[in-house]
Design a protein around this motif. Structure first.
Motif, PDB file in Angstrom:
ATOM      1  N   GLU A 182      73.187  74.909  63.784  1.00 35.27           N
ATOM      2  CA  GLU A 182      74.117  76.022  63.706  1.00 35.27           C
ATOM      3  C   GLU A 182      75.390  75.645  62.964  1.00 35.27           C
ATOM      4  N   SER A 183      75.802  74.376  63.070  1.00 34.11           N
ATOM      5  CA  SER A 183      77.032  73.952  62.394  1.00 34.11           C
ATOM      6  C   SER A 183      76.806  73.594  60.931  1.00 34.11           C
ATOM      7  N   GLY A 184      75.532  73.440  60.519  1.00 40.27           N
ATOM      8  CA  GLY A 184      75.225  73.208  59.115  1.00 40.27           C
ATOM      9  C   GLY A 184      75.362  71.782  58.645  1.00 40.27           C
ATOM     10  N   TRP A 185      75.491  70.834  59.561  1.00 43.20           N
ATOM     11  CA  TRP A 185      75.574  69.426  59.175  1.00 43.20           C
ATOM     12  C   TRP A 185      74.169  68.870  58.999  1.00 43.20           C
ATOM     13  N   LEU A 186      73.967  68.081  57.942  1.00 40.43           N
ATOM     14  CA  LEU A 186      72.669  67.461  57.669  1.00 40.43           C
ATOM     15  C   LEU A 186      72.701  66.038  58.215  1.00 40.43           C
ATOM     16  N   PRO A 187      72.086  65.791  59.380  1.00 43.21           N
ATOM     17  CA  PRO A 187      72.285  64.509  60.064  1.00 43.21           C
ATOM     18  C   PRO A 187      71.551  63.323  59.474  1.00 43.21           C
ATOM     19  N   ARG A 188      70.417  63.547  58.797  1.00 44.65           N
ATOM     20  CA  ARG A 188      69.635  62.388  58.357  1.00 44.65           C
ATOM     21  C   ARG A 188      69.049  62.570  56.959  1.00 44.65           C
ATOM     22  N   PRO A 189      69.910  62.564  55.926  1.00 44.84           N
ATOM     23  CA  PRO A 189      69.367  62.408  54.571  1.00 44.84           C
ATOM     24  C   PRO A 189      68.921  60.959  54.389  1.00 44.84           C
ATOM     25  N   LEU A 190      67.856  60.735  53.641  1.00 42.64           N
ATOM     26  CA  LEU A 190      67.390  59.360  53.436  1.00 42.64           C
ATOM     27  C   LEU A 190      68.475  58.564  52.704  1.00 42.64           C
ATOM     28  N   PRO A 191      68.968  57.464  53.294  1.00 38.01           N
ATOM     29  CA  PRO A 191      70.018  56.681  52.629  1.00 38.01           C
ATOM     30  C   PRO A 191      69.493  56.033  51.357  1.00 38.01           C
ATOM     31  N   ALA A 192      70.298  56.056  50.319  1.00 34.12           N
ATOM     32  CA  ALA A 192      69.848  55.633  48.989  1.00 34.12           C
ATOM     33  C   ALA A 192      70.008  54.128  48.799  1.00 34.12           C
ATOM     34  N   PHE A 193      69.367  53.357  49.705  1.00 29.28           N
ATOM     35  CA  PHE A 193      69.378  51.905  49.511  1.00 29.28           C
ATOM     36  C   PHE A 193      67.984  51.283  49.629  1.00 29.28           C
ATOM     37  N   TYR A 194      66.952  52.117  49.679  1.00 27.01           N
ATOM     38  CA  TYR A 194      65.593  51.583  49.765  1.00 27.01           C
ATOM     39  C   TYR A 194      65.008  51.257  48.391  1.00 27.01           C
ATOM     40  N   SER A 195      65.698  51.632  47.329  1.00 25.79           N
ATOM     41  CA  SER A 195      65.254  51.331  45.967  1.00 25.79           C
ATOM     42  C   SER A 195      66.493  51.218  45.089  1.00 25.79           C
ATOM     43  N   GLY A 196      66.310  50.702  43.871  1.00 23.55           N
ATOM     44  CA  GLY A 196      67.410  50.626  42.921  1.00 23.55           C
ATOM     45  C   GLY A 196      68.033  49.245  42.857  1.00 23.55           C
ATOM     46  N   ALA A 197      68.455  48.877  41.646  1.00 21.49           N
ATOM     47  CA  ALA A 197      69.007  47.536  41.422  1.00 21.49           C
ATOM     48  C   ALA A 197      70.344  47.332  42.126  1.00 21.49           C
ATOM     49  N   SER A 198      71.163  48.372  42.211  1.00 25.60           N
ATOM     50  CA  SER A 198      72.513  48.187  42.742  1.00 25.60           C
ATOM     51  C   SER A 198      72.526  47.884  44.242  1.00 25.60           C
ATOM     52  N   HIS A 257      56.009  64.817  49.241  1.00 27.86           N
ATOM     53  CA  HIS A 257      55.372  63.504  49.148  1.00 27.86           C
ATOM     54  C   HIS A 257      55.517  63.019  47.722  1.00 27.86           C
ATOM     55  N   SER A 258      56.367  61.995  47.540  1.00 27.10           N
ATOM     56  CA  SER A 258      56.608  61.473  46.195  1.00 27.10           C
ATOM     57  C   SER A 258      56.808  59.973  46.262  1.00 27.10           C
ATOM     58  N   LYS A 259      56.153  59.266  45.360  1.00 25.69           N
ATOM     59  CA  LYS A 259      56.337  57.822  45.277  1.00 25.69           C
ATOM     60  C   LYS A 259      57.717  57.451  44.729  1.00 25.69           C
ATOM     61  N   ASP A 260      58.371  58.389  44.071  1.00 20.63           N
ATOM     62  CA  ASP A 260      59.699  58.152  43.514  1.00 20.63           C
ATOM     63  C   ASP A 260      60.739  58.476  44.581  1.00 20.63           C
ATOM     64  N   LEU A 261      61.341  57.440  45.167  1.00 18.96           N
ATOM     65  CA  LEU A 261      62.282  57.680  46.255  1.00 18.96           C
ATOM     66  C   LEU A 261      63.505  58.472  45.812  1.00 18.96           C
ATOM     67  N   GLU A 262      63.795  58.490  44.531  1.00 14.29           N
ATOM     68  CA  GLU A 262      64.938  59.283  44.075  1.00 14.29           C
ATOM     69  C   GLU A 262      64.721  60.769  44.332  1.00 14.29           C
ATOM     70  N   ASP A 263      63.481  61.190  44.521  1.00 16.06           N
ATOM     71  CA  ASP A 263      63.221  62.587  44.865  1.00 16.06           C
ATOM     72  C   ASP A 263      63.702  62.927  46.277  1.00 16.06           C
ATOM     73  N   TYR A 264      63.992  61.901  47.074  1.00 12.21           N
ATOM     74  CA  TYR A 264      64.498  62.109  48.427  1.00 12.21           C
ATOM     75  C   TYR A 264      66.012  61.894  48.524  1.00 12.21           C
ATOM     76  N   TYR A 280      63.047  60.572  58.953  1.00 14.30           N
ATOM     77  CA  TYR A 280      63.571  61.339  57.812  1.00 14.30           C
ATOM     78  C   TYR A 280      62.525  62.365  57.425  1.00 14.30           C
ATOM     79  N   HIS A 281      62.873  63.632  57.621  1.00 17.57           N
ATOM     80  CA  HIS A 281      61.904  64.716  57.463  1.00 17.57           C
ATOM     81  C   HIS A 281      62.266  65.552  56.240  1.00 17.57           C
ATOM     82  N   TYR A 282      61.332  65.672  55.308  1.00 18.66           N
ATOM     83  CA  TYR A 282      61.551  66.419  54.068  1.00 18.66           C
ATOM     84  C   TYR A 282      60.381  67.373  53.834  1.00 18.66           C
ATOM     85  N   ASP A 283      60.669  68.665  53.878  1.00 14.54           N
ATOM     86  CA  ASP A 283      59.653  69.659  53.553  1.00 14.54           C
ATOM     87  C   ASP A 283      59.982  70.323  52.218  1.00 14.54           C
ATOM     88  N   ARG A 284      58.944  70.640  51.468  1.00 15.26           N
ATOM     89  CA  ARG A 284      59.106  71.327  50.193  1.00 15.26           C
ATOM     90  C   ARG A 284      59.579  72.764  50.421  1.00 15.26           C
TER      91      ARG A 284
END
Length: 466
Positions: free
Chosen positions: A250-266, A290-297, A373-377
């Motif tokens: 109801e408050s519109g906060w997104l509690p669990r976006p996938l943190p962007a540290f599972y891939s990438g050089a940085s 369902h995507s092998k490219d984690l950047e899609d998440y 981490y739940h992602y639906d199309r």
């Protein structure tokens, strides 16, 4: 911080890639907190935060990271998209962090308890991110950490409770024995409750006023007893772990976006630092996306409504990337919304379990997640991918299934009709995923927050100065 069990990067390599590690994880979904699941029933507990007042127990599901020392503010400045100017003692900020590519690590609530002492409170990703930089960045700070109850043995170091709702101030007035002082939103003060000194943050969730109370665990029984006694005559309802996690619908906060540290050089050094037995190394990923490219998440902070928090008045990790997003228009590409799911379609999907054959994926209540981490199309009527639905559950207040989602800006107008794909496209070994078939559920785009008061009124409640 590596241990004998190895590190996150080792776990990724053993699985073959990060997506496989997350997708096939055996970790259960987080659909409740270690608090009593229901004190009455989760439907009445949901409705109470709009009708009277409620008591939330926030002592168990979040991690705490205390940062103290001459470089504490420097550490925060260098890692936060937020400005740290004019930050007062007893004031809190919603700390937001990104990686060098401008992809969201996550957020937490960061309290300034003293001039040189801060306390970050939230789910583990940004707690780990801050601890990593404190440990490896040469900062003159001392830290202590307390994990959530599901990642720790014994009691928490501190209790954390919140009273909110239309009648919250009546309860708090009786608990402290005097009128509630004027306190700005997200600013703090100190109360005395049952003879104990209590830190109090002016807060509010789903648009209703309230305060969050914090103190040492050994004071818990006295403080909670006094609050319960004050709340009894005002109809305050104690909220269990099941209903608590739906408040953010109801408050519109997104509690669990996938943190962007599972891939990438940085973030490679971070993955080498994080132990393979850490909470963030054992989480799961699921849903119809369902995507092998984690950047899609991954998200930009602009995708999830944090654009107003980003300030370019200081150098921080990811600043150049975020500036480029603004210059290119990428910052306006997506928008956070609430999807209101079509009741007939939900009823049909849920009812399929009562008929022969393979039915729709079971819809958990009141939180529908079956992975960390739940992602639906989210698709348009033409079947094109236009967004990601990430936080789904039922609201008794709205009599609807809701999901906090991110959609392409051209589909963000309230009233727009879209479709959510429910169920996974491919088998997985996740224990919570039974044999099922995907179904399409119609949904209507609405604002986030969905509740009008949460968007417009509660920061200027009569008990506060905006």
């Amino acid at each position: 911080m590596t241990t004998k069990s190895g590190n996150l990067q080792d776990s990724i390599q053993q699985a073959g890639d990060a997506h496989t590690m997350l997708w096939e994880s055996q970790s259960p979904p987080i659909v409740s907190t270690p608090v009593t699941p229901e004190f009455t029933n989760w439907r009445d507990e949901q409705q109470a935060w709009r009708r009277t007042s409620v008591l939330f127990d926030q002592s168990h599901h979040m991690a705490d990271l205390n940062i103290k020392g001459p470089d504490a503010l420097k550490l925060i400045r260098n890692t936060a998209v937020n400005s740290v100017e004019n930050w007062q003692v007893n004031q809190a900020k919603q700390y937001v962090a990104v990686n060098e590519e401008g992809q969201l690590i996550g957020d937490n609530i960061l309290f300034r308890n003293e001039e040189d002492e801060f306390q970050a409170v939230g789910v583990p990703p940004t707690i780990n991110w801050l601890q990593y930089h404190a440990a490896t960045g040469g900062y003159d700070v001392e830290i202590w950490r307390d994990n959530p109850s599901y990642g720790r043995v014994g009691n928490p170091k501190v209790y954390r409770y919140e009273v909110q709702g239309p009648g919250a101030m009546d309860v708090i007035r009786d608990a402290i024995g005097e009128e509630v002082p004027n306190v700005k939103f997200f600013h703090g003060t100190r109360f005395t409750i049952a003879g104990k000194t209590v830190r109090a943050l002016r807060h509010g969730m789903a648009g209703e006023p309230g305060f969050e109370f914090v103190g040492p665990w050994e004071d818990r029984d006295a403080v909670i007893g006094a609050i319960m006694e004050a709340g009894e005559k005002h109809g305050m309802v104690r909220v269990g772990g099941r209903a608590y996690l739906t408040n953010s619908l109801e408050s519109g906060w997104l509690p669990r976006p996938l943190p962007a540290f599972y891939s990438g050089a940085s973030t490679a050094d971070f993955r080498a630092w994080l132990p393979s037995d850490d909470i963030d190394s054992g989480v799961s990923l699921g849903g119809s996306l369902h995507s092998k490219d984690l950047e899609d998440y991954y998200f930009s902070p602009y995708d999830v409504g944090y654009g107003k928090i980003v300030k370019f008045d200081h150098d921080f990790i990811g600043r150049a990337a975020l500036e480029a997003q603004v210059d290119s228009g990428r910052a306006q590409a997506n928008k956070k919304v609430t999807l209101v799911w079509n009741g007939d379609d939900v009823e049909k999907a849920f009812g399929s379990m009562f008929h022969p054959g393979v039915g729709a994926k079971y819809i958990n209540q009141p939180i529908a997640h079956y992975a960390t981490y739940h992602y639906d199309r989210i698709e348009s009527g033409e079947g094109n991918l236009i967004g990601r639905s990430c936080h789904t559950g039922y609201s008794a207040n709205e009599r609807s299934m809701l999901s906090v989602s991110v959609v392409a800006a051209e589909y963000a107008e309230p009233g727009t009709e879209v479709e959510v794909i429910w169920g996974e496209p491919t088998p997985s070994s996740k224990p919570a995923v039974e044999d099922h078939k995907q179904v399409r559920i119609r949904a209507t785009v609405q604002p986030a927050p969905l509740v009008t008061k949460a968007r417009t009124e509660y920061r200027s409640n009569t008990h506060v100065t905006a």
